[in-house]
Design a protein around this motif. Structure first.
Motif, PDB file in Angstrom:
ATOM      1  N   ASP A   1     -14.491   1.927  -2.712  1.00  0.00           N
ATOM      2  CA  ASP A   1     -13.150   1.579  -3.131  1.00  0.00           C
ATOM      3  C   ASP A   1     -12.094   2.113  -2.161  1.00  0.00           C
ATOM      4  OD1 ASP A   1     -14.227   0.344  -5.351  1.00  0.00           O
ATOM      5  OD2 ASP A   1     -13.160   1.585  -6.795  1.00  0.00           O
ATOM      6  N   GLU A   2     -12.261   3.348  -1.740  1.00  0.00           N
ATOM      7  CA  GLU A   2     -11.240   3.960  -0.885  1.00  0.00           C
ATOM      8  C   GLU A   2     -11.130   3.261   0.462  1.00  0.00           C
ATOM      9  OE1 GLU A   2      -8.927   5.887  -2.004  1.00  0.00           O
ATOM     10  OE2 GLU A   2      -9.974   5.941  -3.905  1.00  0.00           O
ATOM     11  N   GLU A   3     -12.274   2.834   1.006  1.00  0.00           N
ATOM     12  CA  GLU A   3     -12.224   2.117   2.280  1.00  0.00           C
ATOM     13  C   GLU A   3     -11.400   0.850   2.160  1.00  0.00           C
ATOM     14  OE1 GLU A   3     -16.018   1.960   4.648  1.00  0.00           O
ATOM     15  OE2 GLU A   3     -16.772   2.872   2.795  1.00  0.00           O
ATOM     16  N   VAL A   4     -11.555   0.141   1.052  1.00  0.00           N
ATOM     17  CA  VAL A   4     -10.817  -1.105   0.836  1.00  0.00           C
ATOM     18  C   VAL A   4      -9.336  -0.803   0.633  1.00  0.00           C
ATOM     19  CG1 VAL A   4     -10.597  -3.154  -0.622  1.00  0.00           C
ATOM     20  CG2 VAL A   4     -12.858  -2.228  -0.131  1.00  0.00           C
ATOM     21  N   ARG A   5      -9.010   0.228  -0.123  1.00  0.00           N
ATOM     22  CA  ARG A   5      -7.603   0.611  -0.329  1.00  0.00           C
ATOM     23  C   ARG A   5      -6.935   0.937   1.003  1.00  0.00           C
ATOM     24  NH1 ARG A   5      -5.970   2.062  -5.612  1.00  0.00           N
ATOM     25  NH2 ARG A   5      -7.691   1.976  -7.081  1.00  0.00           N
ATOM     26  N   THR A  19      -9.036  13.259   3.030  1.00  0.00           N
ATOM     27  CA  THR A  19      -8.925  12.537   4.295  1.00  0.00           C
ATOM     28  C   THR A  19      -9.138  11.036   4.105  1.00  0.00           C
ATOM     29  OG1 THR A  19     -11.263  12.887   4.765  1.00  0.00           O
ATOM     30  CG2 THR A  19      -9.705  14.510   5.656  1.00  0.00           C
ATOM     31  N   CYS A  20      -9.418  10.614   2.853  1.00  0.00           N
ATOM     32  CA  CYS A  20      -9.716   9.191   2.664  1.00  0.00           C
ATOM     33  C   CYS A  20      -9.255   8.600   1.334  1.00  0.00           C
ATOM     34  CB  CYS A  20     -11.206   8.949   2.831  1.00  0.00           C
ATOM     35  SG  CYS A  20     -12.198   9.754   1.562  1.00  0.00           S
ATOM     36  N   ALA A  21      -8.704   9.373   0.421  1.00  0.00           N
ATOM     37  CA  ALA A  21      -8.307   8.843  -0.885  1.00  0.00           C
ATOM     38  C   ALA A  21      -6.810   8.527  -0.894  1.00  0.00           C
ATOM     39  CB  ALA A  21      -8.642   9.835  -1.987  1.00  0.00           C
ATOM     40  N   ALA A  22      -6.493   7.243  -1.024  1.00  0.00           N
ATOM     41  CA  ALA A  22      -5.102   6.799  -1.020  1.00  0.00           C
ATOM     42  C   ALA A  22      -4.410   7.191  -2.329  1.00  0.00           C
ATOM     43  CB  ALA A  22      -5.038   5.294  -0.829  1.00  0.00           C
ATOM     44  N   GLN A  23      -3.309   7.908  -2.221  1.00  0.00           N
ATOM     45  CA  GLN A  23      -2.502   8.270  -3.387  1.00  0.00           C
ATOM     46  C   GLN A  23      -1.448   7.196  -3.649  1.00  0.00           C
ATOM     47  OE1 GLN A  23      -2.712  10.865  -5.617  1.00  0.00           O
ATOM     48  NE2 GLN A  23      -1.082   9.823  -6.721  1.00  0.00           N
ATOM     49  N   THR A  24      -0.748   6.814  -2.576  1.00  0.00           N
ATOM     50  CA  THR A  24       0.278   5.780  -2.689  1.00  0.00           C
ATOM     51  C   THR A  24       0.114   4.801  -1.536  1.00  0.00           C
ATOM     52  OG1 THR A  24       1.910   6.943  -1.336  1.00  0.00           O
ATOM     53  CG2 THR A  24       1.920   7.418  -3.708  1.00  0.00           C
ATOM     54  N   GLY A  25       0.711   3.649  -1.702  1.00  0.00           N
ATOM     55  CA  GLY A  25       0.683   2.652  -0.643  1.00  0.00           C
ATOM     56  C   GLY A  25       1.349   1.373  -1.094  1.00  0.00           C
ATOM     57  N   ILE A  26       1.326   0.419  -0.204  1.00  0.00           N
ATOM     58  CA  ILE A  26       1.898  -0.891  -0.496  1.00  0.00           C
ATOM     59  C   ILE A  26       0.847  -1.938  -0.156  1.00  0.00           C
ATOM     60  CG2 ILE A  26       3.683  -2.565   0.106  1.00  0.00           C
ATOM     61  CD1 ILE A  26       5.490  -0.142   0.788  1.00  0.00           C
ATOM     62  N   LEU A  27       0.599  -2.802  -1.122  1.00  0.00           N
ATOM     63  CA  LEU A  27      -0.351  -3.896  -0.944  1.00  0.00           C
ATOM     64  C   LEU A  27       0.426  -5.193  -0.804  1.00  0.00           C
ATOM     65  CD1 LEU A  27      -3.185  -5.288  -1.163  1.00  0.00           C
ATOM     66  CD2 LEU A  27      -2.758  -5.381  -3.635  1.00  0.00           C
ATOM     67  N   HIS A  28       0.102  -5.969   0.213  1.00  0.00           N
ATOM     68  CA  HIS A  28       0.572  -7.350   0.314  1.00  0.00           C
ATOM     69  C   HIS A  28      -0.542  -8.161  -0.328  1.00  0.00           C
ATOM     70  CE1 HIS A  28       3.968  -6.416   2.957  1.00  0.00           C
ATOM     71  NE2 HIS A  28       3.183  -5.466   3.421  1.00  0.00           N
ATOM     72  N   ASP A  29      -0.384  -8.421  -1.627  1.00  0.00           N
ATOM     73  CA  ASP A  29      -1.450  -9.005  -2.440  1.00  0.00           C
ATOM     74  C   ASP A  29      -1.870 -10.373  -1.890  1.00  0.00           C
ATOM     75  OD1 ASP A  29      -3.199  -9.850  -4.403  1.00  0.00           O
ATOM     76  OD2 ASP A  29      -1.795  -9.594  -6.062  1.00  0.00           O
ATOM     77  N   GLN A  43       0.930   4.804 -11.793  1.00  0.00           N
ATOM     78  CA  GLN A  43       0.225   3.616 -12.272  1.00  0.00           C
ATOM     79  C   GLN A  43      -1.137   3.563 -11.601  1.00  0.00           C
ATOM     80  OE1 GLN A  43       3.223   0.502 -11.319  1.00  0.00           O
ATOM     81  NE2 GLN A  43       2.833  -0.155 -13.418  1.00  0.00           N
ATOM     82  N   PRO A  44      -2.107   4.251 -12.134  1.00  0.00           N
ATOM     83  CA  PRO A  44      -3.403   4.335 -11.466  1.00  0.00           C
ATOM     84  C   PRO A  44      -4.143   2.999 -11.369  1.00  0.00           C
ATOM     85  CG  PRO A  44      -3.478   5.395 -13.623  1.00  0.00           C
ATOM     86  CD  PRO A  44      -2.058   5.043 -13.359  1.00  0.00           C
ATOM     87  N   LEU A  45      -3.751   2.021 -12.178  1.00  0.00           N
ATOM     88  CA  LEU A  45      -4.456   0.741 -12.168  1.00  0.00           C
ATOM     89  C   LEU A  45      -3.606  -0.411 -11.642  1.00  0.00           C
ATOM     90  CD1 LEU A  45      -6.261   1.058 -15.612  1.00  0.00           C
ATOM     91  CD2 LEU A  45      -7.176   1.549 -13.340  1.00  0.00           C
ATOM     92  N   ALA A  46      -2.584  -0.127 -10.848  1.00  0.00           N
ATOM     93  CA  ALA A  46      -1.723  -1.193 -10.320  1.00  0.00           C
ATOM     94  C   ALA A  46      -2.492  -2.128  -9.397  1.00  0.00           C
ATOM     95  CB  ALA A  46      -0.530  -0.596  -9.585  1.00  0.00           C
ATOM     96  N   VAL A  47      -3.434  -1.574  -8.648  1.00  0.00           N
ATOM     97  CA  VAL A  47      -4.259  -2.376  -7.747  1.00  0.00           C
ATOM     98  C   VAL A  47      -5.726  -2.088  -8.035  1.00  0.00           C
ATOM     99  CG1 VAL A  47      -2.512  -2.504  -5.925  1.00  0.00           C
ATOM    100  CG2 VAL A  47      -4.172  -0.639  -5.895  1.00  0.00           C
ATOM    101  N   GLU A  48      -6.568  -3.086  -7.756  1.00  0.00           N
ATOM    102  CA  GLU A  48      -8.002  -2.947  -7.992  1.00  0.00           C
ATOM    103  C   GLU A  48      -8.776  -3.595  -6.855  1.00  0.00           C
ATOM    104  OE1 GLU A  48      -7.948  -3.081 -12.889  1.00  0.00           O
ATOM    105  OE2 GLU A  48      -8.566  -4.883 -11.811  1.00  0.00           O
ATOM    106  N   VAL A  49      -9.940  -3.036  -6.592  1.00  0.00           N
ATOM    107  CA  VAL A  49     -10.843  -3.649  -5.625  1.00  0.00           C
ATOM    108  C   VAL A  49     -11.551  -4.797  -6.336  1.00  0.00           C
ATOM    109  CG1 VAL A  49     -12.849  -3.297  -4.148  1.00  0.00           C
ATOM    110  CG2 VAL A  49     -11.104  -1.510  -4.336  1.00  0.00           C
ATOM    111  N   GLU A  50     -11.535  -5.954  -5.717  1.00  0.00           N
ATOM    112  CA  GLU A  50     -12.018  -7.182  -6.324  1.00  0.00           C
ATOM    113  C   GLU A  50     -13.159  -7.773  -5.508  1.00  0.00           C
ATOM    114  OE1 GLU A  50     -12.647 -10.624  -7.930  1.00  0.00           O
ATOM    115  OE2 GLU A  50     -11.449 -11.136  -6.188  1.00  0.00           O
ATOM    116  N   HIS A  51     -14.140  -8.332  -6.198  1.00  0.00           N
ATOM    117  CA  HIS A  51     -15.227  -9.063  -5.542  1.00  0.00           C
ATOM    118  C   HIS A  51     -14.827 -10.531  -5.464  1.00  0.00           C
ATOM    119  CE1 HIS A  51     -17.361  -5.478  -6.994  1.00  0.00           C
ATOM    120  NE2 HIS A  51     -18.141  -5.672  -5.959  1.00  0.00           N
ATOM    121  N   ILE A  52     -14.757 -11.080  -4.269  1.00  0.00           N
ATOM    122  CA  ILE A  52     -14.393 -12.488  -4.094  1.00  0.00           C
ATOM    123  C   ILE A  52     -15.318 -13.361  -4.938  1.00  0.00           C
ATOM    124  CG2 ILE A  52     -14.202 -14.386  -2.430  1.00  0.00           C
ATOM    125  CD1 ILE A  52     -12.167 -12.378  -1.626  1.00  0.00           C
TER     126      ILE A  52
END
Length: 144
Positions: A1-5, A19-29, A43-52
């Motif tokens: 998950d962290e790699e994708v974030r 060194t690898c866990a994103a706390q905050t960020g901006i996603l261009h969905d 908002q811990p669930l604002a973004v999620e790793v999704e399987h295409i």
């Protein structure tokens, strides 16, 4: 998950001491086309790793006959299968196939359809007639 974030976000700050866990960020969905800021503390669930291709779809289109190791490889395929998206888009999709659900932003349909086809082809998974026809129409529209 962290790699994708980390791969799919910008302006990322890391959790304290990590060194690898994103706390905050901006996603261009990629599904909605919207900018989605996230902060795990707020908002811990604002973004999620999704399987295409959903794990359910993988299983029922041939994954059931693969080894455990092969199924794990698909589920963790960072190049083709995993994308960071908003929780709203991910929850709308869940286990649906393209004929049942497409991203809310039509501008992402070509990319999504091509990526879905790539996952299915790479792992020799089946596509039923309804989805085959739907994907053919989407790809044809993308080329036209």
């Amino acid at each position: 998950d962290e790699e994708v974030r980390l791969r799919d976000s910008v302006e990322v700050t890391l959790e304290a001491g990590s060194t690898c866990a994103a706390q905050t960020g901006i996603l261009h969905d990629p599904y909605s086309g919207k900018i989605v800021p996230f902060d795990r503390a707020v908002q811990p669930l604002a973004v999620e790793v999704e399987h295409i291709v959903s794990l359910h779809d993988i299983y029922y289109s041939g994954g059931w006959q693969m080894s455990y190791e092969q199924r794990v490889a698909i589920a963790h395929d960072l190049e083709r299968e995993l994308v960071l998206t908003s929780r709203t888009e991910n929850q709308a999709k869940k286990e649906k196939t393209p004929a049942e659900w497409m991203p809310s932003d039509p501008a992402s349909w070509c990319w999504y359809a091509a990526t879905y086809i790539d996952v299915k082809a790479t792992y020799h998974l089946t596509v039923d007639q309804e989805n085959r026809a739907f994907l053919r129409d989407v790809i044809t529209a993308c080329q036209g």
